[in-house]
Design an enzyme around this catalytic site. Structure first.
Site, PDB file in Angstrom:
ATOM      1  N   GLY A   1       0.839  -1.203   0.000  1.00  0.00           N
ATOM      2  CA  GLY A   1       0.000   0.000   0.000  1.00  0.00           C
ATOM      3  C   GLY A   1       0.870   1.247   0.000  1.00  0.00           C
TER       4      GLY A   1
ATOM      5  NE  ARG B   1      -2.321  -4.222  -1.900  1.00  0.00           N
ATOM      6  CZ  ARG B   1      -1.960  -3.691  -0.724  1.00  0.00           C
ATOM      7  NH1 ARG B   1      -1.023  -4.260   0.011  1.00  0.00           N
ATOM      8  NH2 ARG B   1      -2.532  -2.602  -0.277  1.00  0.00           N
TER       9      ARG B   1
ATOM     10  CG  ASP C   1       2.391  -6.726   7.482  1.00  0.00           C
ATOM     11  OD1 ASP C   1       2.038  -6.197   6.412  1.00  0.00           O
ATOM     12  OD2 ASP C   1       1.605  -7.308   8.235  1.00  0.00           O
TER      13      ASP C   1
ATOM     14  CB  THR D   1       2.618   0.479   6.249  1.00  0.00           C
ATOM     15  OG1 THR D   1       1.222   0.217   6.504  1.00  0.00           O
ATOM     16  CG2 THR D   1       3.384   0.185   7.527  1.00  0.00           C
TER      17      THR D   1
ATOM     18  CG  ASP E   1      -1.938  -0.471   7.822  1.00  0.00           C
ATOM     19  OD1 ASP E   1      -2.759   0.413   7.525  1.00  0.00           O
ATOM     20  OD2 ASP E   1      -1.720  -1.474   7.118  1.00  0.00           O
TER      21      ASP E   1
ATOM     22  CG  ASP F   1       0.886  -3.047  10.481  1.00  0.00           C
ATOM     23  OD1 ASP F   1       1.810  -2.407   9.941  1.00  0.00           O
ATOM     24  OD2 ASP F   1       0.149  -3.829   9.855  1.00  0.00           O
TER      25      ASP F   1
ATOM     26  NE  ARG G   1     -28.667  12.970  11.132  1.00  0.00           N
ATOM     27  CZ  ARG G   1     -28.883  13.611   9.989  1.00  0.00           C
ATOM     28  NH1 ARG G   1     -27.879  14.156   9.338  1.00  0.00           N
ATOM     29  NH2 ARG G   1     -30.092  13.686   9.503  1.00  0.00           N
TER      30      ARG G   1
ATOM     31  CG  MET H   1      -8.138   2.667   5.495  1.00  0.00           C
ATOM     32  SD  MET H   1      -7.040   3.084   4.120  1.00  0.00           S
ATOM     33  CE  MET H   1      -7.944   2.367   2.769  1.00  0.00           C
TER      34      MET H   1
ATOM     35  NE  ARG I   1      -4.135  -4.130   4.645  1.00  0.00           N
ATOM     36  CZ  ARG I   1      -3.531  -4.942   3.803  1.00  0.00           C
ATOM     37  NH1 ARG I   1      -3.115  -6.112   4.208  1.00  0.00           N
ATOM     38  NH2 ARG I   1      -3.387  -4.594   2.565  1.00  0.00           N
TER      39      ARG I   1
ATOM     40  CD  GLN J   1      -8.877   6.478   6.657  1.00  0.00           C
ATOM     41  OE1 GLN J   1      -8.578   6.209   7.809  1.00  0.00           O
ATOM     42  NE2 GLN J   1      -9.717   5.725   5.971  1.00  0.00           N
ATOM     43  NE  ARG J   2      -4.003   2.337   1.032  1.00  0.00           N
ATOM     44  CZ  ARG J   2      -3.162   1.691   1.834  1.00  0.00           C
ATOM     45  NH1 ARG J   2      -2.028   2.228   2.194  1.00  0.00           N
ATOM     46  NH2 ARG J   2      -3.466   0.491   2.264  1.00  0.00           N
TER      47      ARG J   2
HETATM   48  P1  ATP Z   1       0.476  -2.412   3.615  1.00  0.00           P
HETATM   49  O1  ATP Z   1       0.767  -2.776   5.051  1.00  0.00           O
HETATM   50  O2  ATP Z   1       0.435  -0.947   3.405  1.00  0.00           O
HETATM   51  O3  ATP Z   1      -0.731  -3.117   3.071  1.00  0.00           O
HETATM   52  P2  ATP Z   1       2.285  -4.421   2.680  1.00  0.00           P
HETATM   53  O4  ATP Z   1       3.718  -4.297   2.347  1.00  0.00           O
HETATM   54  O5  ATP Z   1       1.949  -5.221   3.901  1.00  0.00           O
HETATM   55  O6  ATP Z   1       1.705  -2.942   2.743  1.00  0.00           O
HETATM   56  P3  ATP Z   1       1.264  -6.550   0.980  1.00  0.00           P
HETATM   57  O7  ATP Z   1       0.262  -6.513  -0.106  1.00  0.00           O
HETATM   58  O8  ATP Z   1       0.991  -7.430   2.144  1.00  0.00           O
HETATM   59  O9  ATP Z   1       1.487  -5.017   1.426  1.00  0.00           O
HETATM   60  O10 ATP Z   1       2.684  -6.993   0.378  1.00  0.00           O
HETATM   61  C1  ATP Z   1       3.217  -6.341  -0.748  1.00  0.00           C
HETATM   62  C2  ATP Z   1       3.869  -7.349  -1.665  1.00  0.00           C
HETATM   63  O11 ATP Z   1       4.919  -8.005  -0.949  1.00  0.00           O
HETATM   64  C3  ATP Z   1       2.967  -8.467  -2.140  1.00  0.00           C
HETATM   65  O12 ATP Z   1       2.187  -8.113  -3.264  1.00  0.00           O
HETATM   66  C4  ATP Z   1       3.959  -9.576  -2.494  1.00  0.00           C
HETATM   67  O13 ATP Z   1       4.526  -9.348  -3.761  1.00  0.00           O
HETATM   68  C5  ATP Z   1       5.041  -9.353  -1.430  1.00  0.00           C
HETATM   69  N1  ATP Z   1       4.826 -10.296  -0.327  1.00  0.00           N
HETATM   70  C6  ATP Z   1       3.951 -10.188   0.687  1.00  0.00           C
HETATM   71  N2  ATP Z   1       3.992 -11.265   1.487  1.00  0.00           N
HETATM   72  C7  ATP Z   1       4.926 -12.087   0.962  1.00  0.00           C
HETATM   73  C8  ATP Z   1       5.438 -13.367   1.291  1.00  0.00           C
HETATM   74  N3  ATP Z   1       4.990 -14.042   2.363  1.00  0.00           N
HETATM   75  N4  ATP Z   1       6.396 -13.893   0.509  1.00  0.00           N
HETATM   76  C9  ATP Z   1       6.859 -13.240  -0.556  1.00  0.00           C
HETATM   77  N5  ATP Z   1       6.413 -12.025  -0.946  1.00  0.00           N
HETATM   78  C10 ATP Z   1       5.463 -11.457  -0.210  1.00  0.00           C
END
Ligand code: ATP
Length: 324
Positions: free
Chosen positions: A11, A72, A103, A126, A128, A130, A163, A170, A172, A256-257
């Site tokens: 994200g 993604r 993450d 991110t 989030d 988190d 009201r 958001m 997650r 929010q993003r």
């Molecule tokens: P946000 O927290 O803002 O959603 P994020 O980094 O957690 O961001 P994800 O969609 O979970 O977003 O992960 C981004 C990309 O990282 C995924 O599309 C995938 O390509 C890669 N990825 C996530 N998890 C794994 C995993 N377990 N193994 C390999 N690649 C991964």
């Protein structure tokens, strides 16, 4: 080390451009070249890389989102996809990678570094908040301020009509945005996944707050709360309910993003982009750079993505005590 690659993944988060500028300028100061990867891991395994120099990152600090693009990628989740990514980096002469993301992105980065022979350093990007290993992630501050601006507007109309509003934000599986927006926005309650919601107590509470003479009542609901804001509203006021306060449900969603990053996200982004380059030059691998009590922090990437961070319980108590 001569050439670094940098990518933003998952994200988008306001402040990612500050990280990019930090990486490129710090690398430039150290005599390294940088290639920017388009659209996160999708671009990495396809070899979408272009040289990016100090001038190319001029005037981007105030821009929301990420000028590199993000995505993604399902392919990158496979060993073959990550093998292609390593091959592409070799072909481009890359000998170090900076990954900015949440993450999932850091989990992918960790695997990439484990399976390949190119060191990888992560930067927490991110909304989030988190991730472990940093007090705040890049994008969180701006996202809360954006949510707050919307909440302030909702309060105007809530107050005019006496009201109750359920406002979904958001975050997650973590309640960081809901907790901060609730405290800063004067909510009667923030419902977060970290705490079980007592529906009967909440119904009493919103009724009491109007009985006390309040002109409005705001309940902030984290998206990770089962059923979200709509689900909570329908539990509080089921169709056969005797009590039915004039209420509305609204979800703030992707707004929010977006938007220009706050000072905090720009400064944190600049600092951690710079720190990621220093870490790679010092031989670091499979770590995430972060900031803890204003000090720079390195933590193993695996800790950052596997140990989720949640708001401290004392903040829930604070919100409760002041909402009267
Ligand atoms: P946000 O927290 O803002 O959603 P994020 O980094 O957690 O961001 P994800 O969609 O979970 O977003 O992960 C981004 C990309 O990282 C995924 O599309 C995938 O390509 C890669 N990825 C996530 N998890 C794994 C995993 N377990 N193994 C390999 N690649 C991964």
């Amino acid at each position: 080390m001569q050439r670094l690659a940098v990518l933003t993944s998952g994200g988008d988060a306001p402040g990612m451009n500050a990280v990019l500028r930090g990486v490129v300028r710090a690398a430039d100061a150290a005599g390294l070249e940088v290639v920017g990867v388009r659209d996160g891991y999708r671009g990495l395994h396809r070899g979408w890389m272009e040289p990016i120099d100090a001038r190319a990152v001029s005037g981007i600090l105030h821009i929301g989102g990420t000028i590199l693009g993000t995505a993604r990628s399902r392919t990158f989740r496979s060993v073959e996809g990550r093998e292609d990514a390593v091959k592409m980096m070799h072909e481009a002469g890359v000998d170090g990678l900076v990954v900015v993301g949440g993450d999932g992105s850091l989990q992918g980065a960790d695997l990439l570094a484990e399976e390949g022979d190119i060191p990888v350093v992560g930067v927490p990007g991110t909304i989030d908040n988190d991730l472990a290993g940093t007090d705040f992630t890049i994008g969180f501050d701006t996202a809360v301020n954006t949510a707050l601006e919307a909440i302030d507007r909702i309060r105007d109309t809530a107050s005019s009509h006496h009201r109750l509003f359920f406002i979904e934000v958001m975050g997650r599986h973590a309640g960081w945005i809901a907790t901060y927006a609730g405290i800063a926005g004067g909510a009667t309650a923030s419902l977060v996944p970290e705490q079980e919601t007592d529906i009967d107590a909440l119904r009493e509470r919103v009724r009491d707050s109007f009985d006390m003479g309040k002109r409005f009542c705001l309940v902030v609901v984290a998206e990770g709360e089962p059923g979200g804001a709509r689900g909570v509203a329908s539990q509080i006021f089921p169709e056969d309910s005797e009590v039915d306060l004039d209420h509305r449900v609204t979800s703030l969603g992707h707004m929010q993003r977006g938007g220009s990053p706050s000072m905090r996200d720009r400064v944190l982004g600049a600092r951690l982009g710079d720190a990621a380059v220093t870490a790679l030059l010092d031989g670091a691998n499979r770590i995430m750079v972060g900031e803890v009590r204003l000090e720079l922090n390195h933590c193993p990437m695996v800790d950052a993505w596997s140990e989720q961070s949640h708001p401290p319980a004392h903040l829930f108590g604070l919100l409760d005590r002041l909402a009267r």
